[in-house]
Design a protein around this motif. Structure first.
Motif, PDB file in Angstrom:
ATOM      1  N   GLN A  95       0.833  -1.202   0.000  1.00 39.82           N
ATOM      2  CA  GLN A  95       0.000   0.000   0.000  1.00 39.82           C
ATOM      3  C   GLN A  95       0.868   1.254   0.000  1.00 39.82           C
ATOM      4  O   GLN A  95       0.577   2.228  -0.699  1.00 39.82           O
ATOM      5  CB  GLN A  95      -0.929   0.002   1.212  1.00 39.82           C
ATOM      6  CG  GLN A  95      -1.997  -1.088   1.185  1.00 39.82           C
ATOM      7  CD  GLN A  95      -2.916  -0.998   2.391  1.00 39.82           C
ATOM      8  OE1 GLN A  95      -3.063   0.049   2.997  1.00 39.82           O
ATOM      9  NE2 GLN A  95      -3.536  -2.111   2.736  1.00 39.82           N
ATOM     10  N   PRO A 106      -5.013   7.052  -0.209  1.00 36.62           N
ATOM     11  CA  PRO A 106      -6.364   6.528   0.003  1.00 36.62           C
ATOM     12  C   PRO A 106      -7.042   7.199   1.196  1.00 36.62           C
ATOM     13  O   PRO A 106      -6.380   7.739   2.094  1.00 36.62           O
ATOM     14  CB  PRO A 106      -6.126   5.035   0.276  1.00 36.62           C
ATOM     15  CG  PRO A 106      -4.781   4.743  -0.303  1.00 36.62           C
ATOM     16  CD  PRO A 106      -3.987   6.004  -0.116  1.00 36.62           C
ATOM     17  N   SER A 107      -8.370   7.145   1.210  1.00 36.10           N
ATOM     18  CA  SER A 107      -9.131   7.821   2.257  1.00 36.10           C
ATOM     19  C   SER A 107      -8.794   7.308   3.646  1.00 36.10           C
ATOM     20  O   SER A 107      -8.740   8.084   4.608  1.00 36.10           O
ATOM     21  CB  SER A 107     -10.636   7.672   1.997  1.00 36.10           C
ATOM     22  OG  SER A 107     -10.996   6.297   1.951  1.00 36.10           O
ATOM     23  N   GLU A 108      -8.571   5.973   3.776  1.00 36.36           N
ATOM     24  CA  GLU A 108      -8.267   5.458   5.115  1.00 36.36           C
ATOM     25  C   GLU A 108      -6.935   5.998   5.627  1.00 36.36           C
ATOM     26  O   GLU A 108      -6.752   6.171   6.842  1.00 36.36           O
ATOM     27  CB  GLU A 108      -8.251   3.920   5.130  1.00 36.36           C
ATOM     28  CG  GLU A 108      -7.210   3.263   4.253  1.00 36.36           C
ATOM     29  CD  GLU A 108      -7.774   2.890   2.896  1.00 36.36           C
ATOM     30  OE1 GLU A 108      -7.241   1.956   2.261  1.00 36.36           O
ATOM     31  OE2 GLU A 108      -8.756   3.520   2.471  1.00 36.36           O
ATOM     32  N   TRP A 109      -6.007   6.287   4.714  1.00 35.59           N
ATOM     33  CA  TRP A 109      -4.740   6.871   5.138  1.00 35.59           C
ATOM     34  C   TRP A 109      -4.913   8.337   5.510  1.00 35.59           C
ATOM     35  O   TRP A 109      -4.287   8.825   6.447  1.00 35.59           O
ATOM     36  CB  TRP A 109      -3.695   6.726   4.029  1.00 35.59           C
ATOM     37  CG  TRP A 109      -3.029   5.393   4.059  1.00 35.59           C
ATOM     38  CD1 TRP A 109      -3.452   4.233   3.459  1.00 35.59           C
ATOM     39  CD2 TRP A 109      -1.835   5.052   4.763  1.00 35.59           C
ATOM     40  NE1 TRP A 109      -2.591   3.212   3.738  1.00 35.59           N
ATOM     41  CE2 TRP A 109      -1.578   3.680   4.535  1.00 35.59           C
ATOM     42  CE3 TRP A 109      -0.944   5.783   5.548  1.00 35.59           C
ATOM     43  CZ2 TRP A 109      -0.485   3.021   5.069  1.00 35.59           C
ATOM     44  CZ3 TRP A 109       0.151   5.124   6.083  1.00 35.59           C
ATOM     45  CH2 TRP A 109       0.373   3.761   5.845  1.00 35.59           C
ATOM     46  N   LYS A 110      -5.766   9.045   4.790  1.00 33.10           N
ATOM     47  CA  LYS A 110      -6.045  10.440   5.145  1.00 33.10           C
ATOM     48  C   LYS A 110      -6.660  10.511   6.537  1.00 33.10           C
ATOM     49  O   LYS A 110      -6.287  11.358   7.360  1.00 33.10           O
ATOM     50  CB  LYS A 110      -6.979  11.065   4.117  1.00 33.10           C
ATOM     51  CG  LYS A 110      -6.377  11.234   2.733  1.00 33.10           C
ATOM     52  CD  LYS A 110      -7.386  11.837   1.764  1.00 33.10           C
ATOM     53  CE  LYS A 110      -6.803  11.941   0.361  1.00 33.10           C
ATOM     54  NZ  LYS A 110      -7.786  12.472  -0.612  1.00 33.10           N
ATOM     55  N   ASN A 111      -7.620   9.613   6.803  1.00 34.35           N
ATOM     56  CA  ASN A 111      -8.251   9.584   8.124  1.00 34.35           C
ATOM     57  C   ASN A 111      -7.234   9.277   9.213  1.00 34.35           C
ATOM     58  O   ASN A 111      -7.294   9.828  10.310  1.00 34.35           O
ATOM     59  CB  ASN A 111      -9.374   8.550   8.150  1.00 34.35           C
ATOM     60  CG  ASN A 111     -10.531   8.921   7.240  1.00 34.35           C
ATOM     61  OD1 ASN A 111     -10.752  10.092   6.955  1.00 34.35           O
ATOM     62  ND2 ASN A 111     -11.266   7.927   6.773  1.00 34.35           N
ATOM     63  N   ARG A 112      -6.307   8.396   8.898  1.00 35.16           N
ATOM     64  CA  ARG A 112      -5.270   8.050   9.873  1.00 35.16           C
ATOM     65  C   ARG A 112      -4.395   9.260  10.172  1.00 35.16           C
ATOM     66  O   ARG A 112      -4.063   9.537  11.327  1.00 35.16           O
ATOM     67  CB  ARG A 112      -4.441   6.886   9.322  1.00 35.16           C
ATOM     68  CG  ARG A 112      -3.163   6.573  10.079  1.00 35.16           C
ATOM     69  CD  ARG A 112      -3.402   6.220  11.516  1.00 35.16           C
ATOM     70  NE  ARG A 112      -4.278   5.077  11.664  1.00 35.16           N
ATOM     71  CZ  ARG A 112      -4.807   4.705  12.809  1.00 35.16           C
ATOM     72  NH1 ARG A 112      -4.549   5.401  13.904  1.00 35.16           N
ATOM     73  NH2 ARG A 112      -5.600   3.665  12.880  1.00 35.16           N
ATOM     74  N   PHE A 169      -1.447  16.919   4.537  1.00 33.32           N
ATOM     75  CA  PHE A 169      -2.762  16.547   5.059  1.00 33.32           C
ATOM     76  C   PHE A 169      -2.884  16.868   6.545  1.00 33.32           C
ATOM     77  O   PHE A 169      -3.970  17.196   7.033  1.00 33.32           O
ATOM     78  CB  PHE A 169      -3.037  15.064   4.799  1.00 33.32           C
ATOM     79  CG  PHE A 169      -3.434  14.765   3.387  1.00 33.32           C
ATOM     80  CD1 PHE A 169      -4.622  15.250   2.863  1.00 33.32           C
ATOM     81  CD2 PHE A 169      -2.615  14.021   2.560  1.00 33.32           C
ATOM     82  CE1 PHE A 169      -4.988  14.997   1.559  1.00 33.32           C
ATOM     83  CE2 PHE A 169      -2.968  13.761   1.245  1.00 33.32           C
ATOM     84  CZ  PHE A 169      -4.156  14.250   0.745  1.00 33.32           C
ATOM     85  N   SER A 173      -5.765  19.641   8.143  1.00 32.77           N
ATOM     86  CA  SER A 173      -6.735  19.124   9.105  1.00 32.77           C
ATOM     87  C   SER A 173      -6.915  20.135  10.228  1.00 32.77           C
ATOM     88  O   SER A 173      -6.354  21.232  10.211  1.00 32.77           O
ATOM     89  CB  SER A 173      -6.251  17.786   9.670  1.00 32.77           C
ATOM     90  OG  SER A 173      -5.148  17.998  10.537  1.00 32.77           O
TER      91      SER A 173
END
Length: 278
Positions: A95, A106-112, A169, A173
């Motif tokens: 990944q 990916p979105s899950e990495w942005k959220n992380r 990112f 945030s």
């Protein structure tokens, strides 16, 4: 160490040793070896169960499947009963390789990135370090060395670009006005190296581009570089190591502290991150 929750973003490509390090660290926490120990039940140990069994048999665990992205929550405490929750992500290293090549997060990495408050980057020296200089080789060998050297710098540039993206990112945030999360660099598979330098010197000498980027973006108080050998030796996936199995995996593995000292405490990089979180 401040109390509260620590969510650590673990970043590492394929074959840097994330699963093995996680399994060995988890075993240390359960057996109370090191500055940190488990003070409750960990959630979702499935990502590490197979690795723990393999290591107990003296075998090298399999790599995490590419599509995997899960979390394991580890409640930990230090000797003074300061407590925290380590949210340990498990994912296929491909990944990160894909993100390096595609420059897409990916979105899950942005959220992380949005939710974490500490970053842990694992780098296997053999994958990114600059090798022989073209001037030390013959004309034929030098051309090959020059090509490899360019590839090494390209890999460092990709890692720098990935860190720049993660920083971007973080900045956009709700944390945009806060300092960057503390960062620990782990130079994994330290037993593959043959030198007595500190991890900082090794990074400076063999990954100068990455080293300069880190120096430009991080204060010394929020950055630490460690060497880690999770197993102290190379294990095979099919032929078990009887000594490793007999003595127990928890008796193997070590970390090299930023000052060059060696310790059996594999939790040292995490303790540093927890100690400096806001």
């Amino acid at each position: 160490m401040p109390t509260g929750s620590s969510s650590i973003l673990l970043i590492g490509e394929y074959d840097v040793g994330k699963t093995v390090y996680g399994a060995q660290l988890l075993r240390r926490l359960l057996t109370k070896q090191g500055k940190l120990r488990m003070h409750g039940l960990a959630s979702n140990l499935q990502p590490f169960e197979a690795a723990l069994h393999k290591l107990s048999d003296g075998l090298l665990p399999d790599h995490t499947p590419t599509a995997t992205f899960s979390e394991s929550v580890w409640p930990v405490a230090d000797s003074e009963e300061n407590r925290a929750e380590l949210i340990w992500p498990d994912y296929g290293g491909e990944q990160v390789s894909t993100m390096l090549e595609s420059r897409l997060i990916p979105s899950e990495w942005k959220n992380r990135v949005f939710s974490c408050n500490a970053w842990l980057v694992m780098i296997r020296p053999s994958q990114v370090f600059v090798r022989d200089d073209i001037l030390t080789k013959s004309a034929v060998e030098g051309a090959s060395a020059f090509s490899r050297r360019n590839a090494d710098f390209a890999k460092q540039a990709q890692l720098v670009e990935l860190l720049q993206t993660l920083i971007f990112f973080w900045r956009i945030s709700e944390n945009r006005h806060a300092a960057l999360p503390p960062l620990a660099i782990i130079l994994s598979c330290w037993d593959e190296l043959s030198n007595d330098d500190t991890p900082q010197d090794v990074l400076r000498n063999h990954a100068p581009l990455l080293d300069q980027f880190l120096a430009a973006n991080y204060l010394d108080s929020s950055l630490a570089i460690y060497g880690v050998s999770s197993l102290s030796r190379a294990l095979d996936k099919k032929e078990p190591d009887p000594e490793f199995s007999a003595k127990g995996p928890e008796n193997f593995g070590y970390a090299i502290m930023p000052n060059g000292e060696r310790t059996s405490d594999l939790s040292a990089p995490l303790y540093f991150l927890m100690d400096r979180r806001e």
